[in-house]
Design a protein around this motif. Structure first.
Motif, PDB file in Angstrom:
ATOM      1  N   THR A 141      12.794  -4.312   4.469  1.00 32.10           N
ATOM      2  CA  THR A 141      12.006  -3.631   5.483  1.00 32.10           C
ATOM      3  C   THR A 141      10.541  -3.658   5.086  1.00 32.10           C
ATOM      4  O   THR A 141      10.207  -3.910   3.945  1.00 32.10           O
ATOM      5  N   LYS A 142       9.682  -3.410   6.077  1.00 31.16           N
ATOM      6  CA  LYS A 142       8.252  -3.376   5.761  1.00 31.16           C
ATOM      7  C   LYS A 142       7.801  -1.980   5.352  1.00 31.16           C
ATOM      8  O   LYS A 142       6.821  -1.827   4.654  1.00 31.16           O
ATOM      9  N   GLY A 143       8.506  -0.975   5.847  1.00 29.02           N
ATOM     10  CA  GLY A 143       8.067   0.392   5.564  1.00 29.02           C
ATOM     11  C   GLY A 143       9.176   1.191   4.923  1.00 29.02           C
ATOM     12  O   GLY A 143      10.352   1.007   5.242  1.00 29.02           O
ATOM     13  N   LEU A 144       8.814   2.060   3.996  1.00 29.98           N
ATOM     14  CA  LEU A 144       9.834   2.823   3.279  1.00 29.98           C
ATOM     15  C   LEU A 144       9.292   4.207   2.930  1.00 29.98           C
ATOM     16  O   LEU A 144       8.252   4.331   2.286  1.00 29.98           O
ATOM     17  N   LEU A 145      10.020   5.230   3.387  1.00 29.27           N
ATOM     18  CA  LEU A 145       9.689   6.602   2.991  1.00 29.27           C
ATOM     19  C   LEU A 145      10.565   6.968   1.796  1.00 29.27           C
ATOM     20  O   LEU A 145      11.771   6.728   1.820  1.00 29.27           O
ATOM     21  N   SER A 146       9.950   7.527   0.754  1.00 29.91           N
ATOM     22  CA  SER A 146      10.719   7.919  -0.428  1.00 29.91           C
ATOM     23  C   SER A 146      10.400   9.364  -0.771  1.00 29.91           C
ATOM     24  O   SER A 146       9.248   9.784  -0.713  1.00 29.91           O
ATOM     25  N   ILE A 147      11.431  10.102  -1.138  1.00 33.73           N
ATOM     26  CA  ILE A 147      11.250  11.482  -1.583  1.00 33.73           C
ATOM     27  C   ILE A 147      11.995  11.615  -2.904  1.00 33.73           C
ATOM     28  O   ILE A 147      13.113  11.103  -3.040  1.00 33.73           O
ATOM     29  N   GLY A 148      11.388  12.252  -3.864  1.00 32.14           N
ATOM     30  CA  GLY A 148      12.037  12.329  -5.175  1.00 32.14           C
ATOM     31  C   GLY A 148      11.816  13.654  -5.874  1.00 32.14           C
ATOM     32  O   GLY A 148      10.837  14.358  -5.638  1.00 32.14           O
ATOM     33  N   LEU A 149      12.792  13.998  -6.721  1.00 28.80           N
ATOM     34  CA  LEU A 149      12.674  15.133  -7.627  1.00 28.80           C
ATOM     35  C   LEU A 149      12.810  14.570  -9.032  1.00 28.80           C
ATOM     36  O   LEU A 149      13.701  13.761  -9.276  1.00 28.80           O
ATOM     37  N   VAL A 207       0.883  -1.164   0.000  1.00 22.29           N
ATOM     38  CA  VAL A 207       0.000   0.000   0.000  1.00 22.29           C
ATOM     39  C   VAL A 207       0.920   1.214   0.000  1.00 22.29           C
ATOM     40  O   VAL A 207       1.836   1.302   0.820  1.00 22.29           O
ATOM     41  N   ILE A 208       0.702   2.104  -0.936  1.00 21.91           N
ATOM     42  CA  ILE A 208       1.547   3.290  -1.062  1.00 21.91           C
ATOM     43  C   ILE A 208       0.649   4.521  -1.021  1.00 21.91           C
ATOM     44  O   ILE A 208      -0.369   4.559  -1.713  1.00 21.91           O
ATOM     45  N   ALA A 209       1.016   5.490  -0.204  1.00 21.56           N
ATOM     46  CA  ALA A 209       0.272   6.742  -0.174  1.00 21.56           C
ATOM     47  C   ALA A 209       1.272   7.879  -0.229  1.00 21.56           C
ATOM     48  O   ALA A 209       2.354   7.786   0.356  1.00 21.56           O
ATOM     49  N   GLY A 210       0.922   8.933  -0.930  1.00 16.72           N
ATOM     50  CA  GLY A 210       1.861  10.036  -1.036  1.00 16.72           C
ATOM     51  C   GLY A 210       1.277  11.231  -1.755  1.00 16.72           C
ATOM     52  O   GLY A 210       0.068  11.296  -1.994  1.00 16.72           O
ATOM     53  N   VAL A 211       2.153  12.161  -2.086  1.00 18.06           N
ATOM     54  CA  VAL A 211       1.750  13.380  -2.781  1.00 18.06           C
ATOM     55  C   VAL A 211       2.736  13.636  -3.918  1.00 18.06           C
ATOM     56  O   VAL A 211       3.947  13.493  -3.742  1.00 18.06           O
ATOM     57  N   ALA A 212       2.205  13.998  -5.070  1.00 16.67           N
ATOM     58  CA  ALA A 212       3.045  14.416  -6.187  1.00 16.67           C
ATOM     59  C   ALA A 212       2.671  15.852  -6.527  1.00 16.67           C
ATOM     60  O   ALA A 212       1.491  16.188  -6.587  1.00 16.67           O
ATOM     61  N   CYS A 213       3.681  16.683  -6.719  1.00 10.85           N
ATOM     62  CA  CYS A 213       3.428  18.087  -7.020  1.00 10.85           C
ATOM     63  C   CYS A 213       4.121  18.458  -8.325  1.00 10.85           C
ATOM     64  O   CYS A 213       5.311  18.193  -8.496  1.00 10.85           O
ATOM     65  N   ARG A 214       3.346  19.022  -9.252  1.00  8.43           N
ATOM     66  CA  ARG A 214       3.932  19.513 -10.504  1.00  8.43           C
ATOM     67  C   ARG A 214       3.823  21.038 -10.495  1.00  8.43           C
ATOM     68  O   ARG A 214       2.798  21.594 -10.890  1.00  8.43           O
ATOM     69  N   PRO A 215       4.868  21.745 -10.029  1.00  3.87           N
ATOM     70  CA  PRO A 215       4.796  23.201  -9.927  1.00  3.87           C
ATOM     71  C   PRO A 215       4.763  23.867 -11.296  1.00  3.87           C
ATOM     72  O   PRO A 215       4.182  24.927 -11.456  1.00  3.87           O
ATOM     73  N   THR A 216       5.380  23.240 -12.262  1.00  6.57           N
ATOM     74  CA  THR A 216       5.323  23.741 -13.639  1.00  6.57           C
ATOM     75  C   THR A 216       5.507  22.542 -14.552  1.00  6.57           C
ATOM     76  O   THR A 216       5.925  21.475 -14.134  1.00  6.57           O
ATOM     77  N   ASP A 217       5.172  22.754 -15.805  1.00  4.83           N
ATOM     78  CA  ASP A 217       5.264  21.701 -16.790  1.00  4.83           C
ATOM     79  C   ASP A 217       6.672  21.101 -16.810  1.00  4.83           C
ATOM     80  O   ASP A 217       7.640  21.833 -16.971  1.00  4.83           O
ATOM     81  N   GLY A 218       6.805  19.809 -16.630  1.00  7.12           N
ATOM     82  CA  GLY A 218       8.115  19.184 -16.760  1.00  7.12           C
ATOM     83  C   GLY A 218       8.864  18.981 -15.460  1.00  7.12           C
ATOM     84  O   GLY A 218       9.935  18.389 -15.456  1.00  7.12           O
ATOM     85  N   VAL A 219       8.304  19.469 -14.344  1.00  5.45           N
ATOM     86  CA  VAL A 219       8.969  19.295 -13.040  1.00  5.45           C
ATOM     87  C   VAL A 219       8.017  18.574 -12.091  1.00  5.45           C
ATOM     88  O   VAL A 219       6.821  18.868 -12.061  1.00  5.45           O
ATOM     89  N   ILE A 220       8.542  17.630 -11.326  1.00  3.70           N
ATOM     90  CA  ILE A 220       7.700  16.943 -10.349  1.00  3.70           C
ATOM     91  C   ILE A 220       8.478  16.736  -9.048  1.00  3.70           C
ATOM     92  O   ILE A 220       9.683  16.458  -9.074  1.00  3.70           O
ATOM     93  N   ILE A 221       7.784  16.964  -7.930  1.00  2.22           N
ATOM     94  CA  ILE A 221       8.352  16.721  -6.601  1.00  2.22           C
ATOM     95  C   ILE A 221       7.425  15.706  -5.937  1.00  2.22           C
ATOM     96  O   ILE A 221       6.206  15.888  -5.949  1.00  2.22           O
ATOM     97  N   LYS A 222       8.002  14.633  -5.413  1.00  2.00           N
ATOM     98  CA  LYS A 222       7.144  13.565  -4.910  1.00  2.00           C
ATOM     99  C   LYS A 222       7.599  13.103  -3.539  1.00  2.00           C
ATOM    100  O   LYS A 222       8.796  13.159  -3.224  1.00  2.00           O
ATOM    101  N   ALA A 223       6.657  12.611  -2.748  1.00  2.00           N
ATOM    102  CA  ALA A 223       6.983  11.961  -1.489  1.00  2.00           C
ATOM    103  C   ALA A 223       5.942  10.889  -1.254  1.00  2.00           C
ATOM    104  O   ALA A 223       4.754  11.119  -1.508  1.00  2.00           O
ATOM    105  N   ASN A 224       6.368   9.717  -0.840  1.00  2.00           N
ATOM    106  CA  ASN A 224       5.373   8.692  -0.515  1.00  2.00           C
ATOM    107  C   ASN A 224       5.891   7.722   0.533  1.00  2.00           C
ATOM    108  O   ASN A 224       7.101   7.582   0.730  1.00  2.00           O
ATOM    109  N   TYR A 225       4.947   7.111   1.224  1.00  2.00           N
ATOM    110  CA  TYR A 225       5.291   6.079   2.203  1.00  2.00           C
ATOM    111  C   TYR A 225       4.699   4.776   1.705  1.00  2.00           C
ATOM    112  O   TYR A 225       3.555   4.723   1.253  1.00  2.00           O
ATOM    113  N   GLU A 226       5.530   3.729   1.793  1.00  2.00           N
ATOM    114  CA  GLU A 226       5.131   2.449   1.225  1.00  2.00           C
ATOM    115  C   GLU A 226       5.154   1.399   2.319  1.00  2.00           C
ATOM    116  O   GLU A 226       6.132   1.299   3.061  1.00  2.00           O
ATOM    117  N   PHE A 227       4.068   0.650   2.404  1.00  2.00           N
ATOM    118  CA  PHE A 227       4.019  -0.414   3.397  1.00  2.00           C
ATOM    119  C   PHE A 227       3.872  -1.732   2.670  1.00  2.00           C
ATOM    120  O   PHE A 227       2.998  -1.906   1.830  1.00  2.00           O
TER     121      PHE A 227
END
Lengths: 184, 399
Positions: free
Chosen positions: B387-395, B352-372
């Protein structure tokens, strides 16, 4: 089995030959689009309009996009020589390659159609499909021609959907600006 | 029989190749192509450079240390020779650098092919192409999906980025359907491992085309926001390069074949702020027990997986004139590896993965999610953690 192979090859040969016979150049396709969308015209012509810095500035303020230099405009005229339709061709950048398209505009400034003249990307040619294009018909410079607003994206082809949406907004706004300046 | 089929396939490939070359040559003698002379600020340069990349931070639950990485930096290079002929390529560096003494990094050509456009209904492609399977394999820019890492299905079931040298056709079938169909080099079972077929890819590197693969995909687009895809990949034998030792110590080709089928279905729905997408895929590996014995490691006979993503852009709720997108999303994903009972039977994992993706402008994405994950033993993979749980942050970016 050999006959089967030859059969398949001749089918491919036929498709390829037909495809090449009917293939048109970009200007030919643009002319064909004018005839298709404005079939009642008595004549068609082509003229150029210079874009002055005021138009460039207004267009940038309204759309965030830039047009400079000269624009070539296709015109459909009735028997009295009155314009009943316009067409402006342009390129927008897709994922990697330019997409060449024409925006066809009625004298009242509303979009009559948007047609893709040349699509060069490896994937995502669905913007040529009727279901996407019909969303532009009737839209004006004052409408909300943005992806996710008046125009719904094609699932799986967001980049080219956004490119052509921004392009259509640019050209219909350019038409509006040129019209205000009394260029035609 | 296998070799008879192989030689038959080779004959067909060679004959088709020669015929296509002849046809293309005859067309090129009478080209109807010319550039438009009448467009406004035209992008006249026929050579284009683009790229995409991902920068990530992984923080596993517990005492395992986190990890920072530039997972991939990719450069597109494409050229339009004429209205009919074009070249496209992707050059990729994974994990920052490639050094003999420091394994893990890769520099690779991810795609490099020539396209010949006949009409919207018919195009030819030849070179190192991406297998049409699911969504992510052919469209994998980080700005196109919400999670920091790609879905697990697109690694363990569809071995993304899955590419082969070969040739094929693609185009539109009327207003609502698109097709792609290719012949390629195929996989080699010599690389299979516990995770499945991923390491069986030959990736166009001095590959062995004895048993070519066929792959095909049909996409159905009933309305602009909706798309369904179905794809198949089939190869008569992936084990033709495997050898066994006889009693006298000599090596001989294995006596069995290992056919492979990969079937995938995908769907996407985009309407206004709502984005839904899903994939389901299955690998069926023939004679997995005999492969396991030859390779001295457990090879699953079947690998299946699927996920469903739901995301909603909340920005229009606050400011309808903004083009910024902030998309909270959830994903449910399942994976299953079917081994013989003597190798431990079936192993399944659910995420199960929950998170947020943000596209501030065309072609750029900032993401964060937690995965169980329901199971603590993740697959053996350089990017995954025990591991059972993993926090990921990405550009991510793509231009």
């Amino acid at each position: 089995l050999r006959h089967f192979k030859l059969g398949i090859l001749s089918i491919i040969a036929t498709i390829v030959s037909c495809g090449s016979l009917f293939a048109q150049t970009v200007p030919e396709k643009a002319d064909a689009a004018m005839r298709r969308v404005f079939p009642d015209a008595a004549s068609y012509n082509l003229f150029t309009v210079g874009i002055d810095s005021a138009v460039t500035a207004h267009l940038y303020a309204r759309t965030g996009q830039v047009v400079r230099g000269r624009v070539m405009i296709r015109q459909a005229l009735n028997a009295k020589g009155k314009p009943i339709g316009f067409g402006i061709t342009d390129d927008v950048k897709g994922k990697e390659q330019p997409i060449t398209y024409i925006t066809l505009i009625k004298p009242d400034g509303s979009i009559a159609d948007v047609e893709i003249l040349l699509y060069r990307e490896a994937y995502g040619g669905e913007i040529q499909h009727e279901g996407f294009r019909k969303q532009f018909r009737g839209e004006k410079a004052s409408s909300d021609i943005r992806l996710g607003h008046d125009i719904q994206s094609i699932a799986g082809a967001t980049i080219s959907s956004r490119a052509i949406t921004n392009g259509a907004r640019k050209l219909v706004t350019l038409f509006d600006e040129l019209h205000k300046e009394g260029k035609f | 029989l296998a070799s008879a089929i192989a030689s038959q396939a080779r004959g067909t490939v060679a004959l088709t190749f020669v015929s296509v070359i002849l046809l293309i040559s005859s067309l090129t003698l009478n080209p109807s192509s010319s550039s438009a002379q009448d467009t406004i600020p035209r992008i006249t340069d026929p050579t284009h450079i683009g790229g995409y990349g991902e920068m990530v931070y992984y923080d596993p639950n517990g005492t395992t240390p986190g990890q920072l990485d530039l997972s991939r930096i990719v450069i597109f290079l494409s050229h339009q020779f004429s209205d009919r002929w074009s070249f496209k390529s992707e050059l990729e560096t994974e994990h920052v650098k490639v050094e003999v003494s420091d394994p893990g990094g890769e520099f690779e050509i991810e795609q490099a092919f020539l396209d010949f456009h006949v009409s919207d209904a018919l195009n030819f492609r030849g070179g190192l192409y991406l297998i049409p399977s699911g969504i992510i394999n052919q469209t994998h820019e980080p700005t196109t999906f919400f999670s920091v890492g790609r879905p697990h299905v697109d690694e363990e079931v569809i071995p993304t980025t899955w590419r082969e040298i070969g040739a094929g056709l693609f185009g539109d079938l009327g207003e609502y359907f698109k097709y792609q169909a290719y012949f390629g080099e195929g996989l080699s079972a010599a690389g299979y491992d516990e995770t499945g077929i991923y390491e069986g890819r030959q990736e166009g590197k001095q590959s062995n085309p004895t048993n070519p693969s066929i792959s095909a995909k049909i996409d159905y687009l009933p309305t602009p926001g909706l798309r369904f895809g179905a794809s198949i990949y089939y190869q008569t034998n992936t084990a033709s390069a495997l050898q066994t030792q006889t009693d006298s110590g000599a090596s001989t080709p294995v006596a069995f074949t290992s056919p492979l089928s990969v079937i995938a279905f995908d769907g996407q729905y985009d309407h206004g702020a709502l984005h839904v997408r899903g994939e389901y895929a299955m690998d069926a590996i023939g004679n997995a027990l005999q492969l396991s014995a030859t390779l001295s490691r457990a090879i699953p006979s079947k690998v299946t997986g699927g996920y469903l993503d739901v995301g909603y852009n909340v920005i229009p709720l606050f400011c309808s004139s903004s083009d910024v997108e902030v998309i909270p999303f959830v994903r449910y994903e399942m994976l299953q590896h079917n081994f013989d009972a003597t190798q431990g039977g079936n192993q399944s994992r659910n995420y199960v993965i929950a998170g947020v993706a943000c596209r501030p402008t065309d072609g750029v994405i900032i993401k964060a999610n937690y995965e169980f994950c329901s199971q603590s033993q993740f697959a053996v993979n350089e990017n995954e953690f025990m591991t059972k749980g993993l926090l990921s942050i990405g550009l991510g970016y793509a231009f």
